[in-house]
Design a protein around this motif. Structure first.
Motif, short mmCIF file in Angstrom:
data_model
loop_
_atom_site.label_atom_id
_atom_site.label_comp_id
_atom_site.label_asym_id
_atom_site.label_seq_id
_atom_site.Cartn_x
_atom_site.Cartn_y
_atom_site.Cartn_z
N UNK A 114 9.33 8.10 -13.29
CA UNK A 114 7.92 8.21 -13.69
C UNK A 114 7.37 6.81 -14.01
N UNK A 115 8.12 6.05 -14.79
CA UNK A 115 7.68 4.71 -15.16
C UNK A 115 7.51 3.80 -13.96
N UNK A 168 11.93 1.33 -9.74
CA UNK A 168 10.95 0.64 -8.89
C UNK A 168 11.66 -0.19 -7.82
N UNK A 169 12.76 -0.83 -8.21
CA UNK A 169 13.54 -1.62 -7.24
C UNK A 169 14.12 -0.69 -6.17
N UNK A 170 14.59 0.48 -6.61
CA UNK A 170 15.15 1.45 -5.66
C UNK A 170 14.08 1.97 -4.70
N UNK A 171 12.81 1.99 -5.17
CA UNK A 171 11.69 2.37 -4.29
C UNK A 171 11.34 1.25 -3.32
N UNK A 172 12.04 0.13 -3.41
CA UNK A 172 11.80 -0.98 -2.49
C UNK A 172 10.75 -1.98 -2.95
N UNK A 173 10.30 -1.84 -4.20
CA UNK A 173 9.33 -2.80 -4.73
C UNK A 173 10.06 -4.06 -5.17
N UNK A 193 6.80 13.00 -18.36
CA UNK A 193 5.55 12.46 -17.85
C UNK A 193 5.05 11.35 -18.74
N UNK A 194 3.92 10.74 -18.35
CA UNK A 194 3.37 9.68 -19.19
C UNK A 194 2.25 10.23 -20.04
N UNK A 195 2.15 9.73 -21.27
CA UNK A 195 1.19 10.24 -22.24
C UNK A 195 0.41 9.09 -22.87
N UNK A 196 -0.90 9.31 -23.11
CA UNK A 196 -1.56 8.36 -24.01
C UNK A 196 -0.97 8.57 -25.40
#
Ligand code: RUB
Length: 322
Positions: free
Chosen positions: A115-116, A142-147, A297-300
């Motif tokens: 999620x992050x 994120x690295x695993x997503x190729x970013x 999930x992400x929350x305010x």
């Protein structure tokens, strides 16, 4: 005696107190493992004696460090799973419950990371403080997503947990710029995110994390850099729903001013006018936090209390009073 705490539990407690084992998630994992060890090694002959031993072990682990709520949350979760009419049943259920806790913890961190990672874009620069496995899980995903990402890593005095973060990021091939804490505001101009973890999150959305987080967040807000807090729900502090405050740990002054450097500062051996303080954590108010990323999930920060009510109900009291 009936409440004998196993030597392996005492060792885990010592390692948590000395920060050999540190970071909120890692502490929770070690505490659950220690309760399983206590259950396995228990010499109790009656169910009551077994329960007493487990409660005594939990209390010993609890009294190590006061701020990370993941510790009492872990103890409570495991003790609540103690079930059975005879000692072998109690032993088996406790060990199984501890194993469930530990695998849930790992799964939650993986889910949180995915999620992050969605907040991080290819080419982003992330500024970190301390060492948080939850925060690093976001970078790893994120690295695993190729970013491709870069990191600016704050050293984090006095214990320099930034070195652990820098090392991990370098092992993943992330370019790292290591800076002293005092340089953080200057380097915010080059950062796309501030990414930190949490030891506890209060019902009002305040984030309790390594000392220096709140100043960093204030500066980030002034510079328009979003502040992202990566925190599994084990970091939510149930007692804050009923008005309790979170204790900020004060650690030994030797961490700040080692005995061999004391004479650089003190005018004589008993310098009563010299005080050294070493608070380990601070409170970042919700208005300086953009998002709390959890495994759900992400929350305010302002809406985190809804999640807390759902997950904990009205849990209060000491973890061994389950
Ligand atoms: C560690 C710290 C970390 C949180 C989150 O402080 O403040 O940011 O515990 O870590 P200390 P994690 O080094 O004093 O224990 O995400 O791994 O739970």
């Amino acid at each position: 005696s009936g409440t004998a705490v196993d030597p392996a539990v005492l060792e885990t407690a010592d390692d948590i107190a000395s920060m050999e084992i540190r970071g909120a998630a890692t502490i929770a994992d070690a505490a659950a493992a220690a309760l399983a060890t206590q259950a396995r090694h228990s010499s109790a002959e009656t169910p009551a004696a077994f329960r007493d031993q487990l409660r005594a072990a939990a209390k010993t682990l609890y009294e190590t460090r006061p701020t990370a709520v993941s510790l009492p949350n872990a103890l409570r979760f495991v003790l609540r799973g103690m079930d059975g009419e005879i000692v072998p049943e109690l032993r088996e259920s406790t060990v199984a419950r501890a194993e469930t806790f530990r695998s849930d913890l790992e799964q939650a961190q993986t889910n949180l990371g995915e999620i992050g990672a969605n907040r991080l874009r290819d080419g982003d620069v992330v500024l970190t403080h301390c060492h948080s496995t939850d925060a690093l899980a976001c970078i790893e995903a994120a690295l695993e997503d190729g970013k491709s990402l870069e990191a600016i890593v704050k050293e984090t005095r006095p214990r320099k947990q930034g070195h652990i973060t820098a090392r991990q990021l370098r092992e993943w091939g992330v370019p790292v710029t290591l800076i002293v804490d005092n340089a953080a505001r200057r380097y915010l101009d080059e950062a796309d995110h501030v990414l930190v973890g949490a030891d506890s999150i209060a019902a009002d959305g305040s984030v309790i994390n390594k000392i220096g987080t709140s100043g960093l967040a204030v500066n980030a807000r002034e510079r328009g850099v979003p502040v992202m807090v990566a925190a599994q729900t084990i970091k939510l502090h149930p007692d804050t729903m009923t008005g309790h405050t979170i204790e900020i740990e004060n650690r030994d002054e030797d961490e700040v001013l080692p005995p061999e450097e004391r004479t650089d500062v003190a005018v004589d051996s008993a310098d009563d006018g010299l005080t050294v303080e070493n608070p380990a954590f601070d409170v970042t108010p919700p208005r300086h936090v953009d998002a709390i990323v959890t495994e759900h999930g992400q929350f305010p920060p302002e809406s985190i209390v809804t999640l807390m009510r759902e997950l904990f109900g009205e849990t209060t009291g000491e973890p061994w009073e389950v």
